[in-house]
Design an enzyme around this catalytic site. Structure first.
Site, short mmCIF file in Angstrom:
data_model
loop_
_atom_site.label_atom_id
_atom_site.label_comp_id
_atom_site.label_asym_id
_atom_site.label_seq_id
_atom_site.Cartn_x
_atom_site.Cartn_y
_atom_site.Cartn_z
N HIS A 45 0.89 -1.15 0.00
CA HIS A 45 0.00 0.00 0.00
C HIS A 45 0.93 1.21 0.00
O HIS A 45 2.07 1.13 0.47
CB HIS A 45 -0.88 0.03 1.25
CG HIS A 45 -1.84 -1.11 1.32
ND1 HIS A 45 -1.85 -2.02 2.33
CD2 HIS A 45 -2.84 -1.48 0.47
CE1 HIS A 45 -2.81 -2.91 2.13
NE2 HIS A 45 -3.42 -2.61 0.99
N ASP A 58 2.27 1.67 3.35
CA ASP A 58 3.23 0.66 3.81
C ASP A 58 4.62 1.12 3.40
O ASP A 58 5.59 0.96 4.13
CB ASP A 58 3.02 -0.71 3.11
CG ASP A 58 1.71 -1.39 3.50
OD1 ASP A 58 1.32 -1.30 4.67
OD2 ASP A 58 1.10 -2.03 2.61
N GLU A 73 -8.51 -4.51 -8.91
CA GLU A 73 -8.77 -5.74 -8.14
C GLU A 73 -10.26 -5.75 -7.77
O GLU A 73 -10.67 -5.12 -6.81
CB GLU A 73 -7.90 -5.76 -6.87
CG GLU A 73 -8.13 -6.99 -6.02
CD GLU A 73 -7.27 -7.03 -4.74
OE1 GLU A 73 -6.33 -6.23 -4.60
OE2 GLU A 73 -7.57 -7.87 -3.88
N GLU A 111 -8.51 -11.91 -7.30
CA GLU A 111 -8.36 -12.62 -6.02
C GLU A 111 -9.39 -13.75 -5.95
O GLU A 111 -10.59 -13.54 -6.18
CB GLU A 111 -8.55 -11.66 -4.85
CG GLU A 111 -8.59 -12.39 -3.52
CD GLU A 111 -8.30 -11.55 -2.29
OE1 GLU A 111 -7.55 -10.56 -2.40
OE2 GLU A 111 -8.85 -11.88 -1.23
N HIS A 151 -12.45 -13.12 -3.75
CA HIS A 151 -13.36 -12.10 -4.27
C HIS A 151 -14.27 -12.68 -5.35
O HIS A 151 -15.46 -12.37 -5.42
CB HIS A 151 -12.59 -10.91 -4.82
CG HIS A 151 -11.75 -10.19 -3.79
ND1 HIS A 151 -11.02 -9.08 -4.07
CD2 HIS A 151 -11.55 -10.44 -2.47
CE1 HIS A 151 -10.39 -8.66 -2.98
NE2 HIS A 151 -10.69 -9.48 -1.99
N ASP A 187 -14.73 -11.97 3.94
CA ASP A 187 -13.56 -12.31 3.11
C ASP A 187 -12.55 -13.02 4.00
O ASP A 187 -11.93 -12.42 4.88
CB ASP A 187 -13.00 -10.99 2.56
CG ASP A 187 -11.83 -11.18 1.63
OD1 ASP A 187 -11.48 -12.32 1.32
OD2 ASP A 187 -11.27 -10.15 1.20
N ASP A 241 -9.69 -15.01 3.29
CA ASP A 241 -8.24 -15.06 3.00
C ASP A 241 -7.58 -16.33 3.57
O ASP A 241 -6.52 -16.27 4.20
CB ASP A 241 -7.52 -13.81 3.54
CG ASP A 241 -7.97 -12.53 2.84
OD1 ASP A 241 -8.48 -12.60 1.70
OD2 ASP A 241 -7.82 -11.45 3.43
#
Ligand code: GLO
Ligand code: MG
Length: 355
Positions: A59, A62, A184, A220, A223, A258, A260
């Site tokens: 990000h 980040d 995304e 993803e 998703h 979600d 993950d």
């Protein structure tokens, strides 16, 4: 500006892996406190090579923490310094994603906010993310359109919202001649309904943009499943359009939040088909990485807080073997004979390790 212009290449069938610092999580969820200690960014960077990962996903904040409080010049200086650190660690920055969903100014979305001033903030922040990518030596910008959608359908004009999205994309393309945008898609969470819920929506925006060759997608697994779609078909669609530029492989157990989960952990056959489609589509030959957007279980101990990354990478590699050893002649025979029960048995027995 305009430093990044080399076209990455890769070897077909030789996969390179990536993840983001958020994938070494602190175990917090919306209902309770964190369950593990934070890990400093510098220590996270040390994990990559140790686990056999080559790419770092970022990000914008980040890469440059507190960027809202810094001048553009010092943001760029910090990103340039980080680029050198990555180089010394032997790591490649895969993408930068503007994190538009955590700022008080984007509570109702950024690009699709009803307020012109806040839409402008979202665009300005995205242009800064592009400057960060440029300073890092990376050409990929990911747009996860987290809050671009609604809880109350009547609160935004959806048609106009897509105009705003397209206009933001064009401003980004216009800002830098070499960066490319990877959308995304995700259908929900944090919103009730998000705009651009599937790769088809993303690719249709790409074609409308001022430079369709520089707008593509990142798919993803979770998703696609949240949209009720088969992730491998979504990937195949993007590959057909030559627009699958990254993936976030993981897994998802039905229509929930979600999750993950580890790649392959919920549905091995779907994992097999994703790898099959990626292999057949030559994914990776243009330098695309296999991103793993997986999270540590909430109550996993601190000591094993990166095992999910190593495991997901291993599950992917084992699945590559499964794909390469699948009996393609038998498959062709069953298809020709329209013996779909035979084909089903072939697949299941292969996945179960039987001859
Ligand atoms: C959340 C998304 C998120 C993005 C990341 C990069 O559902 O998967 O993790 O992939 O923020 O944009
Ligand atoms: Mg993701």
């Amino acid at each position: 500006m305009a430093k990044v212009q080399t076209k990455a290449t890769g070897d077909r069938g030789k996969y390179r892996f990536s993840f983001g610092p958020w994938n070494i999580s602190e175990g917090a969820d919306p209902f309770g406190p964190q369950t593990r200690d934070p890990v400093a960014f510098a220590s996270k960077l040390k994990v990559y090579r140790k686990l056999g990962f080559a790419g770092v996903q970022f990000h914008d904040d980040d890469a440059v923490p507190d960027l809202n409080r810094l001048s553009r010049q010092s943001v760029v200086a910090k990103a340039t310094a980080l680029g050198k650190v990555l180089k010394n660690e032997g790591l490649e920055p895969e993408f930068v994603a503007p994190r538009l969903w955590e700022d008080p100014r984007t509570i109702d979305g950024g690009y699709t906010s009803n307020s012109p001033a806040l839409r402008q903030y979202a665009v300005d922040r995205s242009l800064l993310a592009i400057d960060i990518a440029d300073a890092l030596g990376c050409r990929n910008i990911v747009l996860w359109l987290a809050r671009e959608g609604t809880y109350i359908r009547e609160s935004k004009n959806a048609r106009v919202a897509h105009e705003y999205l397209l206009s933001a994309i064009n401003k980004m393309l216009n800002h830098h001649p070499y960066i490319r945008i990877m959308i995304e898609p995700k259908p929900n969470e944090p919103m009730d309904h998000a705009y651009v819920p599937t790769i088809g929506h993303a690719i249709s925006l790409a074609y409308l943009s001022m430079d369709p060759n520089r707008v593509g997608g990142l798919i993803e697994t979770a998703h696609a499943k949240l949209a009720g779609l088969d992730p491998s078909d979504e990937m195949a669609f993007a590959l057909f359009h030559k627009k699958l530029w990254s993936v976030h492989l993981n897994d998802q157990n039905g229509l929930k939040f979600d999750e993950d989960k580890n790649f392959g952990a919920a549905n091995l056959r779907e994992a097999f088909n994703q790898v099959r489609v990626l292999e057949e589509g030559g994914y990776g030959s243009e330098g695309e990485m296999v991103g793993l957007d997986v999270k540590t279980f909430r109550t996993q101990k601190q000591t094993n807080n990166t095992a999910h990354l190593a495991n997901s990478k291993r599950f992917f590699e084992l699945m590559v073997r499964k794909v390469r050893t699948f009996d393609r002649k038998a498959e062709a025979r069953f298809i020709k004979d329209r013996d779909y029960e035979g084909l089903e048995r072939l697949v299941i027995e292969h996945l179960l390790g039987l001859k």
